[in-house]
Write a protein that holds these residues in place. Structure first.
Motif, PDB file in Angstrom:
ATOM      1  N   GLY A  32      -0.921  -1.187   3.070  1.00  0.00           N
ATOM      2  CA  GLY A  32      -1.733  -2.323   3.484  1.00  0.00           C
ATOM      3  C   GLY A  32      -1.355  -2.821   4.855  1.00  0.00           C
ATOM      4  N   LEU A  33      -0.281  -3.602   4.938  1.00  0.00           N
ATOM      5  CA  LEU A  33       0.120  -4.248   6.190  1.00  0.00           C
ATOM      6  C   LEU A  33       0.467  -3.257   7.287  1.00  0.00           C
ATOM      7  CD1 LEU A  33       0.866  -6.842   7.751  1.00  0.00           C
ATOM      8  CD2 LEU A  33       3.167  -6.625   6.768  1.00  0.00           C
ATOM      9  N   PHE A  34       1.406  -2.334   7.034  1.00  0.00           N
ATOM     10  CA  PHE A  34       1.838  -1.400   8.075  1.00  0.00           C
ATOM     11  C   PHE A  34       0.691  -0.504   8.534  1.00  0.00           C
ATOM     12  CE2 PHE A  34       6.638  -1.305   6.820  1.00  0.00           C
ATOM     13  CZ  PHE A  34       6.749  -2.625   7.224  1.00  0.00           C
ATOM     14  N   GLN A  35      -0.104  -0.025   7.568  1.00  0.00           N
ATOM     15  CA  GLN A  35      -1.244   0.823   7.926  1.00  0.00           C
ATOM     16  C   GLN A  35      -2.196   0.067   8.854  1.00  0.00           C
ATOM     17  OE1 GLN A  35      -1.737   4.070   6.883  1.00  0.00           O
ATOM     18  NE2 GLN A  35      -3.674   4.282   7.957  1.00  0.00           N
ATOM     19  N   CYS A  88       2.866   7.612  10.179  1.00  0.00           N
ATOM     20  CA  CYS A  88       3.942   6.702  10.587  1.00  0.00           C
ATOM     21  C   CYS A  88       4.376   5.774   9.447  1.00  0.00           C
ATOM     22  CB  CYS A  88       3.485   5.866  11.780  1.00  0.00           C
ATOM     23  SG  CYS A  88       3.281   6.810  13.305  1.00  0.00           S
ATOM     24  N   SER A  89       3.406   5.167   8.767  1.00  0.00           N
ATOM     25  CA  SER A  89       3.750   4.229   7.696  1.00  0.00           C
ATOM     26  C   SER A  89       4.439   4.939   6.536  1.00  0.00           C
ATOM     27  CB  SER A  89       2.498   3.487   7.203  1.00  0.00           C
ATOM     28  OG  SER A  89       1.549   4.384   6.675  1.00  0.00           O
ATOM     29  N   ASN A  90       4.057   6.197   6.288  1.00  0.00           N
ATOM     30  CA  ASN A  90       4.648   6.909   5.156  1.00  0.00           C
ATOM     31  C   ASN A  90       5.958   7.607   5.498  1.00  0.00           C
ATOM     32  OD1 ASN A  90       2.850   6.398   2.850  1.00  0.00           O
ATOM     33  ND2 ASN A  90       1.306   7.262   4.218  1.00  0.00           N
ATOM     34  N   ILE A  91       6.245   7.806   6.776  1.00  0.00           N
ATOM     35  CA  ILE A  91       7.603   8.207   7.162  1.00  0.00           C
ATOM     36  C   ILE A  91       8.563   7.082   6.792  1.00  0.00           C
ATOM     37  CG2 ILE A  91       9.136   8.564   9.131  1.00  0.00           C
ATOM     38  CD1 ILE A  91       6.913  10.207  10.427  1.00  0.00           C
ATOM     39  N   LEU A  92       8.161   5.850   7.091  1.00  0.00           N
ATOM     40  CA  LEU A  92       8.977   4.693   6.704  1.00  0.00           C
ATOM     41  C   LEU A  92       9.113   4.611   5.189  1.00  0.00           C
ATOM     42  CD1 LEU A  92       7.631   1.952   9.166  1.00  0.00           C
ATOM     43  CD2 LEU A  92       9.743   3.286   9.352  1.00  0.00           C
ATOM     44  N   PHE A  93       8.017   4.911   4.484  1.00  0.00           N
ATOM     45  CA  PHE A  93       8.045   4.892   3.013  1.00  0.00           C
ATOM     46  C   PHE A  93       8.985   5.964   2.471  1.00  0.00           C
ATOM     47  CE2 PHE A  93       6.001   6.032  -1.156  1.00  0.00           C
ATOM     48  CZ  PHE A  93       6.297   4.846  -1.804  1.00  0.00           C
ATOM     49  N   GLY A  94       8.993   7.128   3.103  1.00  0.00           N
ATOM     50  CA  GLY A  94       9.895   8.184   2.679  1.00  0.00           C
ATOM     51  C   GLY A  94      11.353   7.776   2.847  1.00  0.00           C
ATOM     52  N   LEU A  95      11.682   7.219   4.019  1.00  0.00           N
ATOM     53  CA  LEU A  95      13.056   6.781   4.289  1.00  0.00           C
ATOM     54  C   LEU A  95      13.472   5.633   3.373  1.00  0.00           C
ATOM     55  CD1 LEU A  95      12.938   6.895   8.192  1.00  0.00           C
ATOM     56  CD2 LEU A  95      14.108   8.501   6.667  1.00  0.00           C
ATOM     57  N   TRP A  96      12.511   4.877   2.898  1.00  0.00           N
ATOM     58  CA  TRP A  96      12.754   3.769   1.970  1.00  0.00           C
ATOM     59  C   TRP A  96      13.473   4.242   0.708  1.00  0.00           C
ATOM     60  CZ3 TRP A  96      12.328  -1.414   1.932  1.00  0.00           C
ATOM     61  CH2 TRP A  96      12.048  -2.099   0.749  1.00  0.00           C
ATOM     62  N   HIS A  97      13.336   5.535   0.368  1.00  0.00           N
ATOM     63  CA  HIS A  97      13.833   6.044  -0.905  1.00  0.00           C
ATOM     64  C   HIS A  97      15.208   6.713  -0.824  1.00  0.00           C
ATOM     65  CE1 HIS A  97       9.593   5.384  -1.895  1.00  0.00           C
ATOM     66  NE2 HIS A  97       9.994   5.328  -3.142  1.00  0.00           N
TER      67      HIS A  97
END
Length: 280
Positions: free
Chosen positions: A149-152, A167-176
């Motif tokens: 939502g927000l980052f996208q 870009c937003s899902n690279i951050l999501f990947g690193l989140w884990h």
């Protein structure tokens, strides 16, 4: 605030680092996912607070990042059905493999918490089922609201949908990476195991998140992705495959199969839709 609005990347990284700092604190100190609650939800509640604060700073409304009223029931049902079909196929394939090897012992229903090395805990009381559902609901609200939502939305101010989704899902990947990092710090995992598990989790989470981004793009809201995300997290915590070697021995394989099938089907549909739109 005006300066922050001009620099989307700076704002995104500040929000991400704030959320991640609370994630570190909860995983390393509070460890709520290792308690009777079975879910690290405190930092996600705080993340929802950060999201609402960011909406105020960037002068955005919930509807603008995917929480609009229109299509809520329809897209949520589609997401649930989509996720359930993918996992039903994955469970069937897993059981078929175990049966062929003579190792299948049946299915079981109880609440567990996800761990890098496999599900942990075994609770059968209804209160734990409700806690599991509530925890996963908080999880999908925060992660879909923040990342898809927000980052996208903020990335798309200067970039295409695809670039923003990557870009937003690279951050999501690193989140884990927190689960394997904690296992490393606790001495439960070697350095090699940490890098191996981190790589798998980051790549898998990126692909799953990218799938949810496509769902958001296709439906114009977060609800399909939220429902599919909820199914992904909840099913593996509730429905367990028993084998001669224990429960959920092929858990990672099961999740990978379900998400691969789901992503491939979604990419085919998305490509077909784009093709039809370009022909008009």
């Amino acid at each position: 605030m005006q300066e922050l609005r001009k620099h989307n990347l700076t704002g995104i990284l500040l929000i991400y680092m704030a959320c991640f700092s609370f994630r570190i604190a909860e995983y390393l100190f509070l460890r709520t996912d290792q308690t009777i609650l079975g879910e690290a939800f405190v930092h996600k509640l705080l993340g929802l607070g950060f999201m609402l604060a960011a909406l105020y700073v960037y002068r955005l409304k919930l509807e603008q990042i995917g929480f609009q009223k229109e299509g809520f029931i329809r897209n949520t049902l589609i997401g649930f059905i989509w996720g359930l079909i993918a996992f039903a196929l994955a469970y069937l394939l897993e059981m078929a493999v175990l049966i062929s090897q003579g190792g299948f012992r049946g299915l079981d229903f109880y609440v567990s918490a996800y761990s890098v090395s496999g599900n942990i805990g075994q609770h059968r009381e209804m209160i734990f089922v409700l806690l599991c559902l509530a925890g996963n609901l908080i999880n999908v609200l925060m992660e879909e609201g923040i990342f898809r939502g927000l980052f996208q939305k903020l990335f798309e101010r200067k970039h295409s949908f695809m670039t923003a989704a990557v870009c937003s899902n690279i951050l999501f990947g690193l989140w884990h990476i927190m689960a394997p990092l904690r296992s490393l710090l606790d001495g439960e995992m070697s350095l090699t195991g940490f890098w191996f598990n981190s790589l798998i989790l980051v790549v898998t989470s990126f692909l799953i998140g990218f799938q949810f981004s496509l769902m958001t793009k296709l439906t114009g809201s977060l609800y399909m992705g939220m429902a599919a995300h909820f199914v992904n997290n909840t099913v593996v915590n509730l429905f367990h495959v028993l084998s001669k070697n224990g429960a959920d021995q092929l858990l990672t394989v099961r999740i990978s199969i379900a998400q691969t099938l789901s992503l491939l089907a979604l990419l085919i549909y998305y490509r077909r839709l784009v093709y039809l739109l370009l022909r008009r």
